[in-house]
Scaffold this motif. Structure first.
Motif, PDB file in Angstrom:
ATOM      1  N   ARG A   1       0.830  -1.193   0.000  1.00 15.86           N
ATOM      2  CA  ARG A   1       0.000   0.000   0.000  1.00 15.86           C
ATOM      3  C   ARG A   1       0.875   1.259   0.000  1.00 15.86           C
ATOM      4  O   ARG A   1       0.630   2.201  -0.739  1.00 15.86           O
ATOM      5  CB  ARG A   1      -0.927  -0.033   1.219  1.00 15.86           C
ATOM      6  CG  ARG A   1      -1.762   1.205   1.457  1.00 15.86           C
ATOM      7  CD  ARG A   1      -2.711   1.511   0.313  1.00 15.86           C
ATOM      8  NE  ARG A   1      -3.503   0.389  -0.126  1.00 15.86           N
ATOM      9  CZ  ARG A   1      -4.668   0.036   0.430  1.00 15.86           C
ATOM     10  NH1 ARG A   1      -5.159   0.725   1.419  1.00 15.86           N
ATOM     11  NH2 ARG A   1      -5.318  -0.992  -0.046  1.00 15.86           N
TER      12      ARG A   1
ATOM     13  N   ILE B  26       3.861   1.579  -1.089  1.00 15.40           N
ATOM     14  CA  ILE B  26       4.480   1.742  -2.415  1.00 15.40           C
ATOM     15  C   ILE B  26       3.480   2.326  -3.390  1.00 15.40           C
ATOM     16  O   ILE B  26       3.779   3.249  -4.153  1.00 15.40           O
ATOM     17  CB  ILE B  26       5.013   0.387  -2.926  1.00 15.40           C
ATOM     18  CG1 ILE B  26       6.223  -0.028  -2.107  1.00 15.40           C
ATOM     19  CG2 ILE B  26       5.376   0.470  -4.398  1.00 15.40           C
ATOM     20  CD1 ILE B  26       6.712  -1.417  -2.405  1.00 15.40           C
ATOM     21  N   GLU B  27       2.260   1.824  -3.309  1.00 12.92           N
ATOM     22  CA  GLU B  27       1.243   2.310  -4.239  1.00 12.92           C
ATOM     23  C   GLU B  27       1.005   3.792  -4.028  1.00 12.92           C
ATOM     24  O   GLU B  27       0.899   4.561  -4.989  1.00 12.92           O
ATOM     25  CB  GLU B  27      -0.060   1.535  -4.052  1.00 12.92           C
ATOM     26  CG  GLU B  27      -1.015   1.772  -5.189  1.00 12.92           C
ATOM     27  CD  GLU B  27      -2.353   1.089  -4.981  1.00 12.92           C
ATOM     28  OE1 GLU B  27      -2.479   0.285  -4.042  1.00 12.92           O
ATOM     29  OE2 GLU B  27      -3.266   1.387  -5.757  1.00 12.92           O
ATOM     30  N   ILE B  28       0.934   4.189  -2.771  1.00 11.34           N
ATOM     31  CA  ILE B  28       0.689   5.612  -2.492  1.00 11.34           C
ATOM     32  C   ILE B  28       1.819   6.454  -3.050  1.00 11.34           C
ATOM     33  O   ILE B  28       1.600   7.473  -3.718  1.00 11.34           O
ATOM     34  CB  ILE B  28       0.519   5.843  -0.975  1.00 11.34           C
ATOM     35  CG1 ILE B  28      -0.779   5.190  -0.491  1.00 11.34           C
ATOM     36  CG2 ILE B  28       0.493   7.330  -0.664  1.00 11.34           C
ATOM     37  CD1 ILE B  28      -0.943   5.189   1.001  1.00 11.34           C
TER      38      ILE B  28
ATOM     39  N   ARG C 278       3.866   5.745  -5.410  1.00 11.63           N
ATOM     40  CA  ARG C 278       3.799   5.720  -6.885  1.00 11.63           C
ATOM     41  C   ARG C 278       2.776   6.718  -7.403  1.00 11.63           C
ATOM     42  O   ARG C 278       3.027   7.473  -8.336  1.00 11.63           O
ATOM     43  CB  ARG C 278       3.382   4.325  -7.372  1.00 11.63           C
ATOM     44  CG  ARG C 278       4.513   3.382  -7.619  1.00 11.63           C
ATOM     45  CD  ARG C 278       3.955   2.012  -7.905  1.00 11.63           C
ATOM     46  NE  ARG C 278       3.351   1.950  -9.232  1.00 11.63           N
ATOM     47  CZ  ARG C 278       4.037   1.651 -10.334  1.00 11.63           C
ATOM     48  NH1 ARG C 278       5.328   1.399 -10.249  1.00 11.63           N
ATOM     49  NH2 ARG C 278       3.441   1.607 -11.501  1.00 11.63           N
ATOM     50  N   LEU C 279       1.642   6.705  -6.762  1.00  9.85           N
ATOM     51  CA  LEU C 279       0.570   7.600  -7.180  1.00  9.85           C
ATOM     52  C   LEU C 279       1.015   9.050  -7.042  1.00  9.85           C
ATOM     53  O   LEU C 279       0.834   9.870  -7.955  1.00  9.85           O
ATOM     54  CB  LEU C 279      -0.671   7.341  -6.334  1.00  9.85           C
ATOM     55  CG  LEU C 279      -1.843   8.270  -6.604  1.00  9.85           C
ATOM     56  CD1 LEU C 279      -2.494   7.927  -7.924  1.00  9.85           C
ATOM     57  CD2 LEU C 279      -2.868   8.207  -5.486  1.00  9.85           C
TER      58      LEU C 279
ATOM     59  N   TYR D  17       3.491   9.959  -9.658  1.00  6.12           N
ATOM     60  CA  TYR D  17       2.834  10.075 -10.966  1.00  6.12           C
ATOM     61  C   TYR D  17       2.097  11.402 -11.067  1.00  6.12           C
ATOM     62  O   TYR D  17       2.163  12.103 -12.078  1.00  6.12           O
ATOM     63  CB  TYR D  17       1.868   8.902 -11.135  1.00  6.12           C
ATOM     64  CG  TYR D  17       0.869   9.050 -12.240  1.00  6.12           C
ATOM     65  CD1 TYR D  17       1.255   8.964 -13.576  1.00  6.12           C
ATOM     66  CD2 TYR D  17      -0.475   9.286 -11.950  1.00  6.12           C
ATOM     67  CE1 TYR D  17       0.328   9.097 -14.582  1.00  6.12           C
ATOM     68  CE2 TYR D  17      -1.402   9.419 -12.955  1.00  6.12           C
ATOM     69  CZ  TYR D  17      -1.001   9.327 -14.276  1.00  6.12           C
ATOM     70  OH  TYR D  17      -1.916   9.461 -15.273  1.00  6.12           O
TER      71      TYR D  17
END
Lengths: 870, 516
Positions: free
Chosen positions: B498, B500-502, B504-505, B508
């Motif tokens: 999670r 990492i996803e945050i 990444r977002l 981006y």
């Protein structure tokens, strides 16, 4: 009431009759423009306050029909039984008045249409008509209310002097409250209810059939869905909610503020309610409590009626027995007995008990009925046919004759209605009702050209001036229109269609004016493309789909505002599209990351934006944006892939597979194809809308009605077919009759067709028939025998001739001879066979004839020869 | 048919060959519009054609994990092998090879089309797992066996079979036999089977087929029974009470005990054993029942736990997704304004966007931290509860084992008494003819017999100890593994993913303004 008086009264109430021409015009208007049907001037008759007139000043006139000789005998004369019962009643009346000096007179033996006194119980004629619609009390009551025009009692505080037979009431389409109640009661008892006519007192509103203060019964049920989210039960491992850090004080202050607003609102609402109640309160009535009225009482026990209730016959509504509108009861009766109310009615009907067997509360007229009441009506439960009823009564009287006089059977003929009369249920096939702020017009099916059966106009005020909403219901329309609602204030129309239209339209909502917005709801199951709803505004067109294999949920197109200068001539041009968005549902067979959720074709920006579905474990969906290559429109050039074409990619998880350039390239080519396709779809949708508008206009103009194939009255083709069948049937029957030849006819004719014969003649007839048969058979056999012999003779001659000329014959002659011989042989054989068969059959036939003669009723006691039917 | 090996040099399935095969599938001229990939992505290839190549061995195919169609016809393959990893294969063509046996197809459960035309196969076999088989071509082979045809009865989805060119197909009743025995097929040798000949054939072979059906039914019944049994055993194993539903434990105690068995010949031992066994089995059975019941409660507890954890996770994810969606909406609105002016992103907007991004990040992180806290607490509770359950189980089982031991002691005592009595009687010479020769020695003197009793008792005790140890160690293992896994997956891995996803977002989204 004199003859003329009656006519006037009738006229003043028959508003519809006078309005007939007007409304026809109005219908024509309506077809052209549904906007203009607002200005109609049908207003409810203003209830005039009746002056109190002393009875002896103007003795109430008696209405008698013009030519009593047209009525059956039971209408014109009283039988002995009836005379007897009238004397009995007179006796009862005298005793009653002697004992209860302060009670009002009872409604016992009014005059019928021929001017003859008839006992009210015999005027009730229990009948079950052959329409299933009349089997339930509410349907039957509604039918009676719809079928008749109401006439007021004159004067309102006295019992009428007459009571017409239900038959006449039914055919004349008019009657006072007693006629209404009597007719309805006849129907209900016929349908098996334990129903009674009630004579009593009611308020002015009920007596005048003034419904303008009642709420509209056709009011639309505006459902509000309350979906309460059921909180899942707290489980053992449910995580604790995160700490709530909001201020409790703030919440408290906020709540206080809300409470204050709510209280304010409540107060205002209350004031408003009070104000409305003030307006709606009826004017004071000087005759309150003495206005005579009649209605129907239904007691429990039969037809699964749980408790006693009233039916107001003039409106067809069921009412509770403690309804405040009913102020008192004098007496009740059905076709068997008459009960006088002995209870105190100073509080209206609230505390009345309806156990008619209770002698302290109800004084009955015929004793036997107390024990019999249940038994007789029980049989009506199932059939309600009066034939059976009569039988039952006979049985009942057999037991009780020695005790008392019984009620004679009804003098009224059986009620009957043709299907056509039943269908045109209103007087003149149409009727208008008024309710609170509402006008309801009802029409018989097929009566109006456009198929309208119900029109409900809702008004904002009590004087029916300011129209708010019009609902029109249709039947049998070719375009399947079922209902049209027109909201006058917002000027929008909502049309509801039945299934079966070629475009599967279900609902169509549209408005007028520049900011047009329309919604179409379709029967999505019947449509191949699964279209469920289409919504169009000036700049948007959205199609919603259901149950599609490709999981498409909706497609939304955004348009550029149309430049004003184009003018109306260019209106047919396609609007330039800014972008099209397609939203897809989740296809569980694919990975969420490969399953497209939203596809935006940004046509103006030359971009494609793809958003994929979000996984359960991720918080962000993957997205991908393409830019259309510069030369995408040029078909001659092969598009090459370059990295610029993929504007940006976001993957929710780094583990997700990267698409290869090749896949991306093909994906983009596919997207470009898809864009063309989707644009075409949007344009098609726009065309469809325009088509729909045109088609609707045409349908409105043509407004044909459909006739069911079973409706032979109206459907021409069906009737022709039916006639053909009938004709064929008849022909068949005729043929069959011809076949059945009467074998005794010639012998009977010989002795001059007597209507009766004696045993001797019968015997002669029998023998002569047998003799004749024998003779005929022998003659026939002889004939055949003769022919056979003839044939044999001929053959022999031929053979002899042949033997003579055998030498010197040509080949052809010989062949010819052989052919002739063969033919002759064949004929001989046939004749032989026939003769044989004849011999065999004759014996059988003779036996048959004998048995027939033995069984023939004409040759037995009492030797009666029926007339021949021609 | 026979190829001359000497004339052809067998080819090896090499990287180059595969690369060429993959690329030859693409459309012409495609390489000009799309740049060539640097590396071949094996898992992206769906179909592969390796025909007319004189391949001898099927090898190096394991990388194509998503392959659905494989053509290797017209080679010189002799063995079917190397297909174990191609589990998505639906279409396999091995016609015109030199295969002699059907084998190596067990993992290809998705296979619908299989062609082994023109090989050297004599038996149709080893295909039990190919339940979805629809088209099967085995023409031009050496099949000469009715059983091979009967073998095909098990494929319910089989519709097309090619058998011609086999010795069996040249027999006179080949056609009727086949259509009678394979009622599910519609096409034989690529010709539609008519109803009339089929009915005739069925009538002809009615009795045989009836018998066949009966045996098949019996087999199926048997299979089902053994399956059920296996499942039952598995269930018992998961409850840690396997082999305790009957007298298995009791018999196991005596199984390896040769001395003890001799002792049982003592007069009166039969009754004793019967009596002890009854008691013993009763206790074991209560243990068994208890074990099953405990498993049920444990399962329910675990289910509860997972339901709640998943609910919490879903709810949290949903809320985070809503926040992200809202932000995206905001972002489009913000930049839509900017684009109209055609000047790129102004610094004011960039600053606002930057703030919003930080805000977004904080919100998402806060949500995540809240979830971590919630899960941690829940997992701890769960761990504690489950631990308690397990220790309850252990204690109760231990008590029962104690009972069993007491029973064993009682048994031992009784048997000793019996034996001593027997020895005494033997001494007196009363029992001469009741014993076989080898046991007679045992009763020769008191010490020997006592020793024998001792040994027997020890063996019995050790059996019980063994069973007890096994049970306890397995259940504690089970508990630790599960709890460890939960900690690892739910606390550590999930959180890491999670976070990492945050980030990444955020990265981006930040790229929008970083260009400036």
């Amino acid at each position: 009431m004199t003859e003329t008086n009656g006519d006037e009264l009738h006229a003043s109430h028959d508003v519809n009759g006078h309005e007939h021409a007007d409304t026809d015009e109005e219908v024509a208007d309506q077809q052209n423009d549904s906007n203009n049907d607002v200005q109609e001037e049908i207003l409810p008759p203003k209830p005039k306050l009746q002056p109190i007139i002393a009875p002896d000043m103007f003795p109430p006139p008696i209405v008698i029909c013009e030519n009593p000789e047209n009525y059956p005998e039971s209408y014109r004369t009283n039988t002995k039984k009836e005379e007897l019962i009238l004397t009995f009643i007179e006796n009862f009346r005298r005793q009653y008045h002697y004992i209860y000096r302060d009670r009002k007179p009872l409604f016992l033996n009014p005059l019928n249409e021929c001017g003859l006194p008839k006992f009210v119980c015999t005027t009730v004629q229990p009948t079950l008509l052959s329409f299933s619609k009349l089997f339930q009390w509410n349907d039957a009551a509604e039918f009676v209310a719809d079928h008749l025009n109401y006439e007021l009692l004159e004067p309102p505080h006295e019992l009428p002097k007459t009571l017409w037979s239900p038959e006449k009431v039914l055919y004349d389409h008019r009657g006072n409250c007693f006629d209404y109640a009597n007719l309805l009661c006849s129907f209900l008892i016929g349908a098996g209810y334990d129903a009674f006519v009630v004579s009593g007192y009611a308020t002015r509103e009920v007596c005048f059939m003034d419904t303008t203060r009642l709420p509209n019964p056709y009011i639309k049920k505006r459902e509000e869905k309350h979906i309460e989210r059921i909180k899942p039960p707290h489980k053992k491992y449910t995580v604790k909610p995160p700490k709530d850090l909001t201020s409790k004080y703030d919440a408290y202050m906020h709540q206080r503020h809300l409470d204050k607003i709510q209280a304010d609102k409540n107060r205002r609402q209350e004031e408003e309610n009070k104000r409305i109640a003030e307006i709606e309160k009826p004017l004071p009535d000087p005759l309150y409590g003495i206005r005579v009225h009649a209605w129907v009482l239904v007691l429990p026990g039969k037809r699964e009626v749980p408790e006693a209730f009233f039916i107001e016959p003039t409106t067809g509504y069921g009412k509770a027995t403690n309804d405040v509108e009913y102020l008192g009861i004098e007496s009740v009766w059905n076709h068997q007995n008459y009960w006088v109310n002995m209870q105190d009615c100073s509080n209206g009907c609230e505390s009345l008990q309806f156990d008619l067997n209770d002698q302290a509360r109800w004084e009955f007229m015929f004793t036997y009925s107390t024990s019999l009441r249940g038994a007789v009506t029980a049989t009506l439960n199932t059939i309600g046919n009066s034939a059976i009823l009569d039988e039952e009564e006979d049985k009942g009287t057999a037991e009780t004759t020695q005790k008392d006089i019984e009620v004679p059977p009804s003098w009224v003929r059986h009620l009957d209605l043709t299907p056509a009369e039943f269908q045109n249920r209103y007087p003149h096939s149409r009727k208008t009702y008024f309710y609170k702020k509402t006008r309801v017009e009802k029409y018989a099916p097929y009566f109006m050209k456009d198929g309208i059966v119900l029109k409900i106009s809702e008004f904002a005020d009590y004087d029916f001036k300011e129209l708010i909403y019009v609902t029109q219901k249709y039947e049998h329309r070719h375009d399947k229109l079922e209902e049209r609602g027109h909201d006058i204030r917002t000027n929008t129309v909502c049309e509801i269609y039945l299934p079966g239209r070629p475009d599967q339209l279900k609902e169509h909502t549209y408005g007028f004016g520049p900011e047009f917005e329309r919604t179409m709801i379709y029967y999505d199951k019947a449509r191949l493309d699964g279209l469920a709803k289409r919504h169009e505004t000036m700049l948007e067109l959205t199609d919603y789909f259901v149950n599609r294999d490709d999981f498409l949920e909706y497609r939304k197109a955004l348009f550029e505002p149309r430049p004003k200068k184009f003018g109306p001539a260019e209106k047919d041009n396609q609007r330039p599209i800014i972008s099209i968005t397609e939203r897809y549902g989740r296809n569980v067979e694919l990975n969420a990351n490969d399953d497209i959720r939203e596809l935006v074709f940004a046509i103006k920006d030359d971009k494609f934006v793809i958003t994929y579905h979000r996984d359960d474990i991720h918080i962000t969906p993957s997205t991908r944006t393409y830019i259309k290559p510069v030369n995408w429109n040029d078909k001659t050039i092969t598009i090459k892939w370059s990295d610029d074409l993929l504007l940006e990619t976001y993957q929710a998880d780094e583990d997700f597979k990267q698409m290869s350039k090749r896949d991306l390239y093909y994906k983009m080519l596919k997207l470009m194809e898809q864009e063309e396709e989707v644009t075409r779809r949007v344009q098609k949708a726009e065309d469809e809308i325009r088509d729909l508008q045109n088609r609707r206009q045409q349908e409105e103009l043509s407004n044909e009605l459909e006739y069911s194939v079973y409706d032979t009255e109206r459907n021409k083709k069906s009737r022709e077919y039916r006639d053909l069948l009938d004709k064929r049937d008849k022909e068949e029957k005729r043929k069959r009759e011809i076949k059945d030849v009467d074998y005794l006819a010639p012998f009977l004719a010989a002795i001059g067709k007597p209507s009766r014969i004696n045993a001797h003649t019968a015997q002669t007839l029998r023998t002569s028939a047998q003799h004749d048969f024998k003779e005929r058979s022998i003659r026939k056999a002889n004939l055949m025998q003769a022919r056979y012999e003839n044939e044999v003779q001929e053959l022999i001659t031929k053979q002899q001739w042949y033997q003579k000329h055998q030498i010197g014959m040509t080949k052809e002659d010989e062949l010819e001879y052989q052919r002739v011989c063969q033919d002759a042989q064949f004929r001989l054989h046939i004749l032989e066979e026939r003769l044989d068969r004849h011999k065999k059959l004759t014996a059988e036939k003779y036996l048959q004839l004998e048995s027939k003669l033995n069984e023939d009723p004409r040759l037995k006691e009492p030797y009666i020869i029926p007339e021949e039917k021609k | 048919m026979a190829r001359l090996y000497d004339a052809i040099e067998p080819e090896v399935v090499s990287m180059d060959m595969l690369q060429n095969a993959v690329e030859s599938l693409r459309a012409d001229g495609e390489n000009q519009v799309v740049p060539k990939e640097d590396k071949l992505d094996y898992s992206a290839v769906n179909s592969l054609r390796l025909d007319f190549r004189s391949i001898l061995r099927m090898e190096n195919l394991w990388l194509f994990s998503n392959l659905t169609k494989l053509q290797m016809d017209n080679n010189i393959i002799e063995r079917i092998e190397g297909l174990d990893t191609l589990q998505k294969l639906t279409w396999l063509d091995l016609s015109f090879n030199n295969i002699t046996n059907i084998e190596g197809l067990d993992t290809l459960t998705e296979l619908t089309d299989l062609s082994l035309y023109n090989n050297r196969i004599t038996n149709i076999e080893n295909m039990d797992t190919l339940k979805k088989l629809n088209v099967f071509s085995i023409g031009n082979n050496q099949v000469d066996d009715e059983n091979s045809i009967r073998y095909l009865r098990r494929f319910d989805n089989l519709r097309t079979v090619c058998l011609r060119g086999n010795p069996f197909a040249s027999k006179p009743d080949y056609y009727t036999f086949t259509i009678a025995h394979l009622p599910q097929i519609h096409f034989l040798d690529y010709k539609l089977i008519d109803e009339a000949p089929r009915e005739e054939a069925l009538k002809k072979y009615e009795i045989q087929i009836q018998q066949l059906i009966t045996t098949e039914d019996q087999d199926r019944e048997k299979d089902k029974k053994s399956d059920d049994k296996k499942k039952q055993h598995q269930l018992h194993k998961e409850a840690f009470v396997e082999n305790m539903d009957q007298n298995q434990l009791f018999t196991a105690m005596f199984k390896d005990d040769s001395e003890g068995q001799k002792l049982l010949l003592v007069p009166g031992a039969d009754e004793l054993v019967a009596q002890i066994e009854e008691k013993f089995v009763a206790i074991v059975h209560t243990m068994f029942e208890f074990g099953l019941k405990e498993k049920e409660t444990r399962d329910k507890e675990i289910d509860d736990f997972w339901i709640c954890v998943n609910e919490a996770k879903d709810e949290n994810t949903r809320r985070a997704a809503v926040i992200v969606d809202e932000f995206k909406e905001y972002r489009t609105q913000l930049f839509a304004k900017e684009d109209l002016e055609q000047q790129g992103v102004s610094s004011a907007v960039a600053a606002e966007y930057d703030d919003a991004l930080t805000n977004l990040r904080n919100k998402l992180m806060a949500l995540e931290i809240a979830l971590v806290d919630q899960l941690e607490e829940t997992i701890q509770t769960f761990e504690r509860n489950l631990g308690e359950m397990v220790s309850n189980f252990t204690e109760s089982m231990r008590a029962n084992f104690g009972l069993l031991r007491e029973l064993q002691a009682f048994f031992n005592e009784s048997i000793i008494n019996l034996c001593v009595a027997a020895v005494e009687r033997y001494m007196k010479g009363e029992l001469d003819d009741e014993f076989p020769d080898e046991t007679r020695d045992l009763f020769a003197d008191k010490d020997t017999i006592l020793n024998a009793c001792q040994t027997s008792d020890e063996i019995h005790r050790s059996k019980l100890d063994q069973r007890e140890d096994e049970m306890f160690s397995r259940i504690s293992n089970w508990l630790t593994t599960m709890v460890d896994n939960i900690h690892e997956d739910e606390e550590y891995n999930r959180n890491r993913k999670r976070i990492i996803e945050i980030s990444r977002l955020i990265d981006y989204l930040r790229a929008d303004i970083e260009d400036m």
